[in-house]
Design a protein around this motif. Structure first.
Motif, PDB file in Angstrom:
ATOM      1  N   GLY A 157      -8.120   8.043   7.505  1.00  0.00           N
ATOM      2  CA  GLY A 157      -8.851   7.136   6.627  1.00  0.00           C
ATOM      3  C   GLY A 157      -8.207   5.772   6.479  1.00  0.00           C
ATOM      4  O   GLY A 157      -8.673   4.938   5.727  1.00  0.00           O
ATOM      5  N   GLY A 158      -7.136   5.522   7.210  1.00  0.00           N
ATOM      6  CA  GLY A 158      -6.458   4.231   7.109  1.00  0.00           C
ATOM      7  C   GLY A 158      -5.474   4.212   5.951  1.00  0.00           C
ATOM      8  O   GLY A 158      -5.162   5.244   5.356  1.00  0.00           O
ATOM      9  N   TYR A 159      -5.015   3.040   5.642  1.00  0.00           N
ATOM     10  CA  TYR A 159      -3.980   2.888   4.621  1.00  0.00           C
ATOM     11  C   TYR A 159      -4.450   2.086   3.414  1.00  0.00           C
ATOM     12  O   TYR A 159      -3.650   1.693   2.578  1.00  0.00           O
ATOM     13  N   SER A 160      -5.738   1.836   3.332  1.00  0.00           N
ATOM     14  CA  SER A 160      -6.275   1.006   2.259  1.00  0.00           C
ATOM     15  C   SER A 160      -5.943   1.549   0.877  1.00  0.00           C
ATOM     16  O   SER A 160      -5.701   0.793  -0.060  1.00  0.00           O
ATOM     17  N   ASP A 161      -5.922   2.864   0.749  1.00  0.00           N
ATOM     18  CA  ASP A 161      -5.664   3.464  -0.559  1.00  0.00           C
ATOM     19  C   ASP A 161      -4.214   3.309  -1.008  1.00  0.00           C
ATOM     20  O   ASP A 161      -3.891   3.574  -2.158  1.00  0.00           O
ATOM     21  N   TYR A 162      -3.351   2.884  -0.115  1.00  0.00           N
ATOM     22  CA  TYR A 162      -1.942   2.708  -0.464  1.00  0.00           C
ATOM     23  C   TYR A 162      -1.715   1.428  -1.270  1.00  0.00           C
ATOM     24  O   TYR A 162      -0.677   1.279  -1.898  1.00  0.00           O
ATOM     25  N   TYR A 163      -2.658   0.492  -1.185  1.00  0.00           N
ATOM     26  CA  TYR A 163      -2.473  -0.836  -1.773  1.00  0.00           C
ATOM     27  C   TYR A 163      -3.650  -1.208  -2.665  1.00  0.00           C
ATOM     28  O   TYR A 163      -4.787  -0.880  -2.366  1.00  0.00           O
ATOM     29  N   THR A 164      -3.352  -1.950  -3.701  1.00  0.00           N
ATOM     30  CA  THR A 164      -4.411  -2.499  -4.544  1.00  0.00           C
ATOM     31  C   THR A 164      -5.033  -3.689  -3.822  1.00  0.00           C
ATOM     32  O   THR A 164      -4.478  -4.193  -2.840  1.00  0.00           O
ATOM     33  N   VAL A 165      -6.153  -4.165  -4.347  1.00  0.00           N
ATOM     34  CA  VAL A 165      -6.776  -5.366  -3.776  1.00  0.00           C
ATOM     35  C   VAL A 165      -5.808  -6.545  -3.881  1.00  0.00           C
ATOM     36  O   VAL A 165      -5.666  -7.338  -2.946  1.00  0.00           O
ATOM     37  N   ALA A 166      -5.108  -6.660  -4.994  1.00  0.00           N
ATOM     38  CA  ALA A 166      -4.131  -7.747  -5.159  1.00  0.00           C
ATOM     39  C   ALA A 166      -3.026  -7.646  -4.107  1.00  0.00           C
ATOM     40  O   ALA A 166      -2.614  -8.667  -3.543  1.00  0.00           O
ATOM     41  N   LEU A 181      -5.131 -10.025  14.671  1.00  0.00           N
ATOM     42  CA  LEU A 181      -5.189  -9.423  13.338  1.00  0.00           C
ATOM     43  C   LEU A 181      -6.373  -9.888  12.489  1.00  0.00           C
ATOM     44  O   LEU A 181      -6.542  -9.397  11.375  1.00  0.00           O
ATOM     45  N   ASP A 182      -7.182 -10.790  13.016  1.00  0.00           N
ATOM     46  CA  ASP A 182      -8.223 -11.401  12.175  1.00  0.00           C
ATOM     47  C   ASP A 182      -9.193 -10.401  11.567  1.00  0.00           C
ATOM     48  O   ASP A 182      -9.696 -10.592  10.477  1.00  0.00           O
ATOM     49  N   ARG A 183      -9.426  -9.270  12.202  1.00  0.00           N
ATOM     50  CA  ARG A 183     -10.346  -8.268  11.646  1.00  0.00           C
ATOM     51  C   ARG A 183      -9.851  -7.717  10.309  1.00  0.00           C
ATOM     52  O   ARG A 183     -10.626  -7.233   9.506  1.00  0.00           O
ATOM     53  N   TYR A 184      -8.541  -7.783  10.079  1.00  0.00           N
ATOM     54  CA  TYR A 184      -7.967  -7.260   8.840  1.00  0.00           C
ATOM     55  C   TYR A 184      -7.909  -8.303   7.727  1.00  0.00           C
ATOM     56  O   TYR A 184      -7.584  -7.963   6.591  1.00  0.00           O
ATOM     57  N   LEU A 185      -8.195  -9.537   8.049  1.00  0.00           N
ATOM     58  CA  LEU A 185      -7.972 -10.629   7.108  1.00  0.00           C
ATOM     59  C   LEU A 185      -9.247 -11.172   6.488  1.00  0.00           C
ATOM     60  O   LEU A 185      -9.217 -12.179   5.792  1.00  0.00           O
ATOM     61  N   THR A 186     -10.360 -10.497   6.705  1.00  0.00           N
ATOM     62  CA  THR A 186     -11.622 -10.946   6.103  1.00  0.00           C
ATOM     63  C   THR A 186     -11.643 -10.558   4.624  1.00  0.00           C
ATOM     64  O   THR A 186     -10.971  -9.604   4.208  1.00  0.00           O
ATOM     65  N   GLU A 187     -12.416 -11.270   3.860  1.00  0.00           N
ATOM     66  CA  GLU A 187     -12.511 -10.967   2.432  1.00  0.00           C
ATOM     67  C   GLU A 187     -13.049  -9.550   2.213  1.00  0.00           C
ATOM     68  O   GLU A 187     -12.584  -8.834   1.337  1.00  0.00           O
ATOM     69  N   ASP A 188     -14.004  -9.134   3.035  1.00  0.00           N
ATOM     70  CA  ASP A 188     -14.552  -7.780   2.904  1.00  0.00           C
ATOM     71  C   ASP A 188     -13.469  -6.723   3.128  1.00  0.00           C
ATOM     72  O   ASP A 188     -13.376  -5.756   2.380  1.00  0.00           O
ATOM     73  N   ARG A 189     -12.628  -6.901   4.160  1.00  0.00           N
ATOM     74  CA  ARG A 189     -11.566  -5.938   4.429  1.00  0.00           C
ATOM     75  C   ARG A 189     -10.522  -5.940   3.308  1.00  0.00           C
ATOM     76  O   ARG A 189      -9.976  -4.914   2.959  1.00  0.00           O
ATOM     77  N   ILE A 190     -10.238  -7.124   2.784  1.00  0.00           N
ATOM     78  CA  ILE A 190      -9.249  -7.217   1.709  1.00  0.00           C
ATOM     79  C   ILE A 190      -9.745  -6.467   0.479  1.00  0.00           C
ATOM     80  O   ILE A 190      -9.008  -5.717  -0.149  1.00  0.00           O
ATOM     81  N   ILE A 191     -11.007  -6.625   0.148  1.00  0.00           N
ATOM     82  CA  ILE A 191     -11.559  -6.001  -1.048  1.00  0.00           C
ATOM     83  C   ILE A 191     -11.831  -4.514  -0.841  1.00  0.00           C
ATOM     84  O   ILE A 191     -11.469  -3.675  -1.646  1.00  0.00           O
ATOM     85  N   ASN A 192     -12.468  -4.176   0.292  1.00  0.00           N
ATOM     86  CA  ASN A 192     -12.918  -2.797   0.492  1.00  0.00           C
ATOM     87  C   ASN A 192     -12.000  -1.947   1.353  1.00  0.00           C
ATOM     88  O   ASN A 192     -12.185  -0.732   1.427  1.00  0.00           O
ATOM     89  N   GLY A 193     -11.062  -2.550   2.005  1.00  0.00           N
ATOM     90  CA  GLY A 193     -10.175  -1.803   2.885  1.00  0.00           C
ATOM     91  C   GLY A 193     -10.887  -1.408   4.173  1.00  0.00           C
ATOM     92  O   GLY A 193     -11.943  -1.937   4.497  1.00  0.00           O
ATOM     93  N   ALA A 194     -10.308  -0.478   4.888  1.00  0.00           N
ATOM     94  CA  ALA A 194     -10.884  -0.023   6.157  1.00  0.00           C
ATOM     95  C   ALA A 194     -12.179   0.730   5.897  1.00  0.00           C
ATOM     96  O   ALA A 194     -12.291   1.447   4.911  1.00  0.00           O
ATOM     97  N   PRO A 195     -13.153   0.567   6.793  1.00  0.00           N
ATOM     98  CA  PRO A 195     -14.367   1.360   6.664  1.00  0.00           C
ATOM     99  C   PRO A 195     -14.012   2.844   6.758  1.00  0.00           C
ATOM    100  O   PRO A 195     -13.103   3.217   7.477  1.00  0.00           O
ATOM    101  N   LYS A 196     -14.715   3.651   6.034  1.00  0.00           N
ATOM    102  CA  LYS A 196     -14.402   5.106   6.019  1.00  0.00           C
ATOM    103  C   LYS A 196     -15.149   5.824   7.107  1.00  0.00           C
ATOM    104  O   LYS A 196     -16.091   5.504   7.628  1.00  0.00           O
TER     105      LYS A 196
END
Length: 131
Positions: free
Chosen positions: A86-95, A116-131
Motif C-alpha cells: 500500500g505504499g508508505y503514505s500512512d507513515y507520514y502526515t500531510v504536513a 520524482l515528479d509523480r510524487y510531488l504533485t499536490e494530489d500525491r502530497i494530500i492523498n498519498g499513493a493510490p491504493k
C-alpha cells in the motif's frame, strides 16, 4: 543530532529540512539519487528508472520495459504476484509529506526532479499513493 546537523547542513538546508521526519535519511536518499543520475548521464550509461509502486500498478508494463532495457526476451513463464503493502503514505502526515516534497524540490537536481515528479504533485502530497 542537532550538533551533527550544524556541522553538515547549511542554514538554507536546515530551514528546508526543519519539519522533515528522518531528515538525514531523506538528505542521503536525495544525494545518492542525484549522484546516480548525474554519474550515468556523464558516463553515458543507459539508465532505467523503476518506481516501487509500478510493480503493483503496472507489473506487465514494467516487465516489458525491463526486458527491453536489458535486451532480453520474455520467457513466457508465469509472473510471481507482487505483494503490495500500500505504499508508505500512512507513515507520514500531510504536513510531513509537504515538508518532504519541499526538501526534495530544494535539493534535487533537475534530472532527478523529472524522475520524482509523480510524487510531488499536490494530489500525491494530500492523498498519498493510490491504493
Amino acid at each position: 543530532f542537532a550538533i551533527e546537523e550544524e556541522k553538515w547542513f547549511s542554514p538554507l538546508i536546515k530551514a528546508a529540512a526543519q519539519d522533515v521526519p528522518c531528515r538525514g535519511q531523506f538528505y542521503q536518499y536525495i544525494h545518492w539519487h542525484n549522484n546516480a543520475v548525474e554519474t550515468t548521464k556523464k558516463l553515458g550509461i543507459p539508465r532505467l528508472d523503476i518506481h516501487y509502486e509500478d510493480y503493483h500498478y503496472d507489473l506487465d508494463g514494467l516487465q516489458t520495459r525491463m526486458v527491453k532495457f536489458l535486451d532480453l526476451s520474455k520467457t513466457g513463464e508465469k509472473t510471481i504476484p507482487f505483494r503490495w503493502n500500500g505504499g508508505y503514505s500512512d507513515y507520514y502526515t500531510v504536513a510531513h509529506r509537504r515538508a518532504i516534497a519541499t526538501l526534495i524540490k530544494y535539493l534535487s537536481a533537475d534530472d532527478l526532479l523529472k524522475v520524482l515528479d509523480r510524487y510531488l504533485t499536490e494530489d500525491r502530497i494530500i492523498n498519498g499513493a493510490p491504493k
